[in-house]
Design a protein around this motif. Structure first.
Motif, mmCIF file in Angstrom:
data_model
loop_
_atom_site.group_PDB
_atom_site.id
_atom_site.type_symbol
_atom_site.label_atom_id
_atom_site.label_comp_id
_atom_site.label_asym_id
_atom_site.label_seq_id
_atom_site.Cartn_x
_atom_site.Cartn_y
_atom_site.Cartn_z
ATOM 1 N N ALA A 44 -17.088 4.082 7.824
ATOM 2 C CA ALA A 44 -17.798 3.995 6.545
ATOM 3 C C ALA A 44 -19.264 4.391 6.751
ATOM 4 N N ARG A 76 -9.418 3.596 2.460
ATOM 5 C CA ARG A 76 -10.251 2.603 1.761
ATOM 6 C C ARG A 76 -10.794 3.176 0.459
ATOM 7 N N ARG A 77 -11.273 4.394 0.504
ATOM 8 C CA ARG A 77 -11.831 5.015 -0.701
ATOM 9 C C ARG A 77 -10.739 5.284 -1.744
ATOM 10 N N GLY A 106 -6.174 -3.372 8.943
ATOM 11 C CA GLY A 106 -6.792 -2.051 8.812
ATOM 12 C C GLY A 106 -5.780 -0.932 8.995
ATOM 13 N N LEU A 160 -12.298 -3.361 -1.952
ATOM 14 C CA LEU A 160 -12.703 -3.928 -0.676
ATOM 15 C C LEU A 160 -14.216 -3.815 -0.513
ATOM 16 N N ASP A 202 -9.976 2.065 -3.537
ATOM 17 C CA ASP A 202 -11.030 1.729 -4.484
ATOM 18 C C ASP A 202 -10.941 2.593 -5.739
ATOM 19 N N LEU A 217 -11.725 -1.269 9.248
ATOM 20 C CA LEU A 217 -11.635 0.088 8.710
ATOM 21 C C LEU A 217 -12.889 0.857 9.127
ATOM 22 N N THR A 245 0.831 -1.204 0.000
ATOM 23 C CA THR A 245 0.000 0.000 0.000
ATOM 24 C C THR A 245 0.864 1.251 0.000
ATOM 25 N N ASP A 274 -11.180 5.368 6.574
ATOM 26 C CA ASP A 274 -12.136 5.345 5.477
ATOM 27 C C ASP A 274 -11.594 6.091 4.255
ATOM 28 N N PHE A 289 -13.818 -5.226 6.438
ATOM 29 C CA PHE A 289 -13.800 -5.256 4.979
ATOM 30 C C PHE A 289 -12.878 -6.359 4.494
ATOM 31 N N LEU A 344 -3.112 -0.885 6.070
ATOM 32 C CA LEU A 344 -3.552 -0.202 4.861
ATOM 33 C C LEU A 344 -3.582 1.314 5.076
ATOM 34 N N THR A 345 -4.063 1.730 6.236
ATOM 35 C CA THR A 345 -4.211 3.158 6.499
ATOM 36 C C THR A 345 -2.863 3.859 6.585
#
Length: 558
Positions: free
Chosen positions: A62, A99-100, A542, A110, A103, A59, A25, A96, A133, A545-546
Motif C-alpha cells: 500500500a 484490497r483496492r 491477507g 478495509l 474497496d 496486505l 471473496t 494491494d 488492515f 483475500l488475495t
C-alpha cells in the motif's frame, strides 16, 4: 427466486466450497466477473474461522501507507525464507490490487491499523505499520434475515452475552471507574447495545473478524451469489478433463449433483481431519485446534481423485497458538487462543514441567508454540503464571480483567490459585525449588525493567503487545502479590499451513504440476505462501483475500 432444488438443477458457472474470507471473496470476485455463483457451506453458519478471528489481514504494497512490493519481498525473504514460488510472487503482486478491488466493488472496506508492527520488525524490510488492515465496523442489521446465520464471535470475546467492543473502546472499559469521559463512553455503548438487543439475539455492531465476515457476506448477497448452508460436498464431479461440478450429501437442495464450470475449494484446511493431522502435524499438537472448519471432507480430500496432494515440504505445517481448554456453562468445549491479551503484558511468565522459563513470552503466538514443540515432553502443557495484580488488571485466558470472583474457573480446574509460589508449584506438580528460583530470577531483572534471560520487550512488536503505560519496559513487571495463579496451555492450531499446491492464479496442480481444469483452491485449502512461517499479523487472511480474488476472477473467465 427459484427453489433451491430447481436452482441446483440449472447449474452454475462457479461453485465455491466454504464461507470464510477466502470463499466469500472468491464468490464475490466470480460474481463481479459476471459468473453465476453458488456458495456451499457445510455448517449452518456463515463465516468460518474468519468470523471468530481478530480479523486482521496482512496486505503489503500500500503506497499510501509508505509500503512497496520490494520492501515486503525483502521482509518475507528474511522472515519466511523459502524457495521462490509463482504463488508468493502473485501474492506480492496482487495483495494491494485485491484490497483496492474490495474497496471499490464490494461492501468490504478495509483500513490500515494505525500501528501494528510486523512480528520481526527489525529484519530487512520489516515495518511498524502500513501492512496490517482490518475491516471497518459493520452493522449486522444490514444483513437482515441473514444476520442470525452469521457465525458469532467466541463468547469469551463478547460482553454481557453478546456485545462486541472495538479496539479503540477497550481503554474506556478499562478506565470506566477512573475517568468521567470513559464512563460516559461506556454508558453510551451499553445503551446502544441494549437497544439492539430489543430486536436481535446479540449486538449488531460488529468488529474484528466478525465485521470482515459480515461485510463479505453482505457483498456476496449484493452481487447475487446463491448461498446454501448445511450443504456438505461429498465429492467433485469429473468432466471436461477436470472438474465439472459437485455432489452434495445434504442441505436444502434435494438434488445431489450440481454442475459447474469451475469449483473453488475454500473449506478451511484439514484442522479437523484426524488422519491428515496424524500425517502432517506433530504428535504433541494432535488434540487441540482453534480452527472453526465446516463438517464434511476437506478440500484436500475432495481433490485427491484428480491427482492433487497436500504439499508437505513445510517445517511447520500449521499456524500455531497456545490454547487453554475449558468447558462452557452449557457444556460445550472451548479453546481460548492466547494471541495478544495476556502473554506480552508485564507480570506474566511461562514455565515448563521443570518449572523453568523456556521462551520470550512476548514473541508471537506462533513462535511461542514453536518453542513448546522443540521439547514437547517437558513443555506440553506449559503454564502461564501471574500474580493478583496482573489478573485484576489484564485478565488471564478466558478470565477478563476486573473479575470480582474466580470461583467457577478454580472449581473447574481451569485456573490454579495458591498463596505462595511454592504452593503453586506443588499444585501444578512442579519442583518447588525450581519454580521459586525461576520467579526470583525473573523478579530480580523485572525490578529494573529488564529480562536478561530472554530479552523480553526487545523489539517494537513485543512492546506493542505490552502495556504502553507501564515503565520502563511495557512487557516486564515483577510477580510478587499473592495470591498467585496459573493456567495450562497446549499447542493449538489456528489453521493449517500445508495445503494443495496451486499456481499463481489459484489453480490446483496435480502431481506432475499441471493445472487440474476447473479446480481452484484458496485460504487454508491452498498451500501457504508463507511456507509455515508467521511473519506478521493477518498472514492467513491477507493471502485468503488475495487468492480468493485471483481464483474467483480467473474462474469467472472460464
Amino acid at each position: 427466486m427459484a427453489p433451491a432444488a430447481e436452482r441446483s438443477a440449472q447449474g452454475y458457472d462457479v461453485i465455491v466450497i466454504g464461507s470464510g474470507a477466502a470463499g466469500l471473496t472468491a464468490a464475490c470476485a466470480a460474481a463481479d466477473g459476471g459468473a453465476r455463483v453458488l456458495l456451499l457451506e457445510g455448517s449452518d453458519l456463515i463465516g468460518g474461522t474468519t468470523a471468530v478471528s481478530g480479523g486482521m489481514a496482512w496486505l503489503p504494497g500500500a503506497a499510501e501507507h509508505g509500503d512497496d512490493r520490494a520492501a515486503a519481498s525483502r521482509y518475507l525473504d528474511a522472515a519466511a525464507p523459502c524457495p521462490p514460488s509463482p504463488a508468493r510472487d502473485a501474492f506480492l503482486d496482487h495483495a494491494d490490487v485485491a484490497r483496492r478491488w474490495l474497496d471499490a466493488r464490494t461492501s468490504t472496506k478495509l483500513a490500515a491499523v494505525p500501528s501494528y508492527p510486523d512480528y520481526d520488525p527489525d529484519l530487512p524490510g520489516g515495518t511498524l505499520r502500513g501492512r496490517c488492515f482490518a475491516a471497518l465496523p459493520f452493522d449486522g442489521a444490514e444483513l437482515g434475515a441473514w444476520f442470525p446465520r452469521l457465525r458469532p464471535p467466541l463468547p469469551e470475546f463478547m460482553l454481557m452475552g453478546g456485545m462486541m467492543v472495538g479496539r479503540a473502546d477497550l481503554p474506556h472499559f478499562q478506565n470506566v471507574l477512573r475517568s468521567p469521559r470513559s464512563a460516559a463512553r461506556v454508558a453510551s455503548l451499553v445503551a446502544r447495545y441494549a437497544f439492539q438487543r430489543l430486536r436481535h439475539r446479540r449486538g449488531t455492531t460488529l468488529f474484528l473478524g466478525n465485521a470482515l465476515a459480515g461485510r463479505l457476506l453482505k457483498s456476496a448477497l449484493d452481487l447475487g451469489v446463491t448461498i446454501e448452508t448445511g450443504a456438505i460436498v461429498s465429492a467433485l464431479l469429473p468432466g471436461n478433463g477436470g472438474v465439472a461440478g459437485v455432489e452434495i450429501a445434504g442441505g436444502s437442495a434435494k438434488t445431489r449433483t450440481v454442475a459447474g464450470k469451475a469449483v473453488i475449494l475454500a473449506s478451511g484446511g484439514f484442522s479437523h481431519d484426524a488422519e491428515l493431522r496424524r500425517l502432517h502435524l506433530p504428535g504433541a499438537a494432535q488434540k487441540v485446534t482453534a480452527n472453526v472448519a465446516s463438517p464434511g471432507p476437506t478440500g484436500a480430500r475432495l481433490a485427491e481423485p484428480f491427482g492433487a496432494r497436500i504439499e508437505a515440504g513445510h517445517e511447520n505445517r500449521a499456524f500455531w497458538v497456545p490454547g487453554s481448554t475449558f468447558s462452557r456453562a452449557d457444556g460445550t468445549p472451548g479453546v481460548f487462543p492466547h494471541t495478544v491479551t495476556d502473554r506480552g503484558k508485564p507480570g506474566l511468565i511461562a514455565v515448563d514441567a521443570n518449572g523453568r522459563r523456556f521462551v520470550n513470552e512476548a514473541r508471537s503466538y506462533h513462535h511461542f508454540v514453536m518453542a513448546m514443540l522443540e521439547d514437547a515432553p517437558t513443555r506440553t502443557p506449559a503454564y502461564l503464571i501471574c500474580d493478583a495484580d496482573f489478573l485484576w488488571k489484564y485478565g488471564l485466558g478466558r478470565l477478563r480483567p476486573f473479575r470480582l470472583s474466580t470461583r467457577s474457573e478454580r472449581r473447574s480446574g481451569y485456573l490454579i490459585q495458591a498463596g505462595t509460589i511454592g504452593e503453586l508449584a506443588q499444585r501444578l506438580g512442579l519442583d518447588i525449588g525450581a519454580l521459586e528460583a525461576t520467579v526470583a530470577d525473573y523478579n530480580a531483572g523485572a525490578e529494573q525493567g529488564a529480562d536478561p534471560a530472554f530479552g523480553r520487550g526487545g523489539d517494537a512488536y513485543q512492546r506493542h503487545l505490552g502495556d504502553g503505560a507501564h515503565r520502563p519496559n511495557p512487557c516486564i513487571a515483577p510477580i510478587r502479590r499473592a495470591p498467585f495463579y496459573a493456567i495450562a496451555v497446549q499447542p493449538a492450531d489456528l489453521g493449517t499451513a500445508a495445503g494443495l499446491r496451486t499456481d499463481a492464479r489459484g489453480r490446483v496442480l496435480d502431481g506432475p504440476g499441471t493445472p487440474v481444469p476447473g479446480l481452484y483452491a484458496c485460504g487454508n485449502d491452498m498451500n501457504s505462501v508463507m511456507a509455515g512461517f508467521y511473519p506478521g499479523p493477518g498472514i492467513t487472511l491477507g493471502p485468503a483475500l488475495t487468492f480468493g480474488y485471483l481464483a474467483g476472477r480467473d474462474a469467472a473467465a472460464l
